[in-house]
Scaffold this motif. Structure first.
Motif, PDB file in Angstrom:
ATOM      1  N   ASN A 117       2.470   1.691  -3.474  1.00 60.28           N
ATOM      2  CA  ASN A 117       1.494   2.124  -4.478  1.00 60.28           C
ATOM      3  C   ASN A 117       1.114   3.587  -4.291  1.00 60.28           C
ATOM      4  O   ASN A 117       0.909   4.315  -5.277  1.00 60.28           O
ATOM      5  N   ASN A 118       1.032   4.043  -3.047  1.00 61.30           N
ATOM      6  CA  ASN A 118       0.713   5.447  -2.795  1.00 61.30           C
ATOM      7  C   ASN A 118       1.810   6.383  -3.290  1.00 61.30           C
ATOM      8  O   ASN A 118       1.537   7.547  -3.617  1.00 61.30           O
ATOM      9  N   ARG A 125       3.886   5.607  -5.936  1.00 60.79           N
ATOM     10  CA  ARG A 125       4.358   5.220  -7.276  1.00 60.79           C
ATOM     11  C   ARG A 125       4.251   6.380  -8.262  1.00 60.79           C
ATOM     12  O   ARG A 125       3.414   7.284  -8.108  1.00 60.79           O
ATOM     13  N   THR A 167       0.827  -1.211   0.000  1.00 58.58           N
ATOM     14  CA  THR A 167       0.000   0.000   0.000  1.00 58.58           C
ATOM     15  C   THR A 167       0.863   1.263   0.000  1.00 58.58           C
ATOM     16  O   THR A 167       0.592   2.225  -0.737  1.00 58.58           O
ATOM     17  N   LYS A 173       0.541  -0.498 -11.130  1.00 56.09           N
ATOM     18  CA  LYS A 173       0.126  -0.722  -9.753  1.00 56.09           C
ATOM     19  C   LYS A 173       0.615  -2.090  -9.288  1.00 56.09           C
ATOM     20  O   LYS A 173       0.522  -3.076 -10.002  1.00 56.09           O
ATOM     21  N   THR A 184       0.525  -5.489  -7.395  1.00 50.83           N
ATOM     22  CA  THR A 184      -0.288  -6.518  -6.744  1.00 50.83           C
ATOM     23  C   THR A 184       0.667  -7.359  -5.902  1.00 50.83           C
ATOM     24  O   THR A 184       1.863  -7.057  -5.799  1.00 50.83           O
TER      25      THR A 184
END
Length: 435
Positions: free
Chosen positions: A250-251, A253, A247, A259, A261
């Protein structure tokens, strides 16, 4: 008028035949140059066959699902002129095509099968015009829970005909219903008992020929299940810290980054583990009795597409970062789903990952992608109470269901492989530590 014979083209080096998966034309159809006539499949790659000429289709040489040899006649087109050509066969390219009447196979008309008769069903006897009806015009009413007297054969016949025996008047002893009573009931044209909406009997059947990608999948699964003795090992993995890290990454990136996984992290964990256990990153030629170990880690990713299950391959995962792995995963999955993946992107894997995402269930029993010796299955993540020694705390738990070729990988080594991946995923910082 002449004829142009189109032969099955050479769709790839070393390919001797291909499966016909789709016709776009039928005899009598006009065609124009570059119009797509058919599609064939081999090695999970679909190839469209265009028309090189204008004309009219005279004859189709195969049906959907048939396997056609390279250079075998595929269809004939009537064209203007007196001589034809043959495509897909350089040696015969200048030869005129034989007349369709001399080579077109004779196809027998399909025989229409008669429907099977209902067991013990009898034709209703014709009643003489002057004869008095044997039965009352309306059936004798019965209580809803009453079970009329009838033999098993009569009950079966009534069931198959959709008749409620409570509507039928029995003329036998104690009102017993016989076959003659059913005949009279049907002869009067009395409608069977109404069935509540949604509970009607459905007797239709549909036969679907297994062709194209579905047949390829079936053949692959049959080969794998029949030749590989599978051992499946399941382990719980606490991915709470990994999900927090994912998380956070991804925040932060960049716009051009895919994204993340959980799969890129699993891929990096597998790369680290396979370096320690090269026997798992291998293929087994059981005909020759040879195991081939690979230094490169080419990870197949089982992907569901509209055409069926396809396994695009992330090549050289050992040389890819987390972000690079995510980007390649996204690209390959999209190419597989829209049918644009190249042949080299759909072959050559050394180990495979299979994941059903949120539908992953608690446990699966993955089938190995032959001739590989291992496959790692990802199950869904669920929050569960975990005892920490003093209390239950919520943790995100995911099961890994992994299968191995027991001829090559012993159960002990399979357990070590999965436990090492578990350690890396539960302490994700270790994934990024080199050496």
């Amino acid at each position: 008028m002449g004829e142009f014979v189109i032969k099955m083209p050479d769709v790839g080096e070393g390919v001797a035949e291909a499966e016909l998966v789709e016709w776009h034309v039928k005899p009598g159809d006009p065609v124009r140059e570059d119009m797509v006539l058919a599609a064939v499949m081999t090695d999970k790659a679909t190839v469209e066959i265009p028309s090189p000429v204008d004309g009219t289709v005279l004859w189709l040489g195969a049906e959907v699902g048939d396997t056609v040899a390279v250079k075998a006649p595929l269809l004939r087109i009537q064209i203007a002129g007196e001589s034809g050509q043959v495509t897909g066969d350089d040696e015969a390219a200048a030869e005129p095509a034989p007349k369709a009447e001399a080579v077109e196979p004779t196809r027998a008309e399909p025989v229409q099968q008669q429907p099977a008769q209902v067991r013990q069903n009898r034709a209703p006897p014709a009643e003489p015009a002057a004869a008095e009806p044997k039965h009352a015009e309306r059936p004798v009413p019965r209580e809803p829970a009453e079970r009329p007297l009838a033999s098993p054969a009569v009950r079966l016949r009534a069931q198959e005909a959709g008749i409620d025996l409570r509507q039928v008047t029995g003329t036998g002893p104690a009102g017993r219903i016989g076959h003659d009573d059913l005949d009279q009931f049907l002869a009067r044209g009395v409608q069977p008992a109404a069935v509540p909406a949604g509970l009607a009997r459905k007797t239709a059947t549909e036969e679907i020929k297994v062709t194209g990608m579905r047949r390829r999948i079936a053949e692959k699964m049959r080969l794998s299940a029949s030749r590989i003795p599978h051992i499946t090992y399941v382990e719980e993995v606490d991915v709470t810290d990994l999900e927090d890290l994912r998380t956070t990454m991804n925040n932060g990136r960049k716009p051009d980054q895919a994204k993340l996984t959980i799969l890129p992290f699993l891929m990096r964990a597998m790369v680290r583990t396979l370096a320690e256990q090269p026997d798992v990153n291998a293929t087994f030629d059981d005909d020759a009795g040879i195991v081939t170990r690979y230094g490169a880690v080419h990870i197949g990713i089982a992907t569901q597409t509209p055409a069926g299950l396809i396994v695009p391959v992330v090549r050289h995962a050992e040389a890819r970062s987390i972000w690079d792995s995510a980007t390649e995963l996204t690209r390959l999955a999209e190419a597989a789903r829209n049918g644009t993946a190249a042949r080299e992107e759909l072959s050559g894997s050394t180990i495979t990952i299979t994941s059903l995402g949120a539908l992953g269930g608690i446990v699966t029993t993955p089938i190995i992608n032959h001739p590989e010796v291992a496959i790692v299955g990802v199950n869904k993540i669920a929050t569960r109470p975990v005892w920490d020694g003093t209390q239950f705390i919520p943790r995100k738990i995911m099961n890994l269901s992994s299968s191995f070729d027991h001829r090559i990988v012993d159960g002990w080594n399979a357990a070590i492989f999965v436990q090492r991946i578990k350690t890396l995923l539960e302490t994700p910082a270790l994934i990024f530590i080199e050496g």
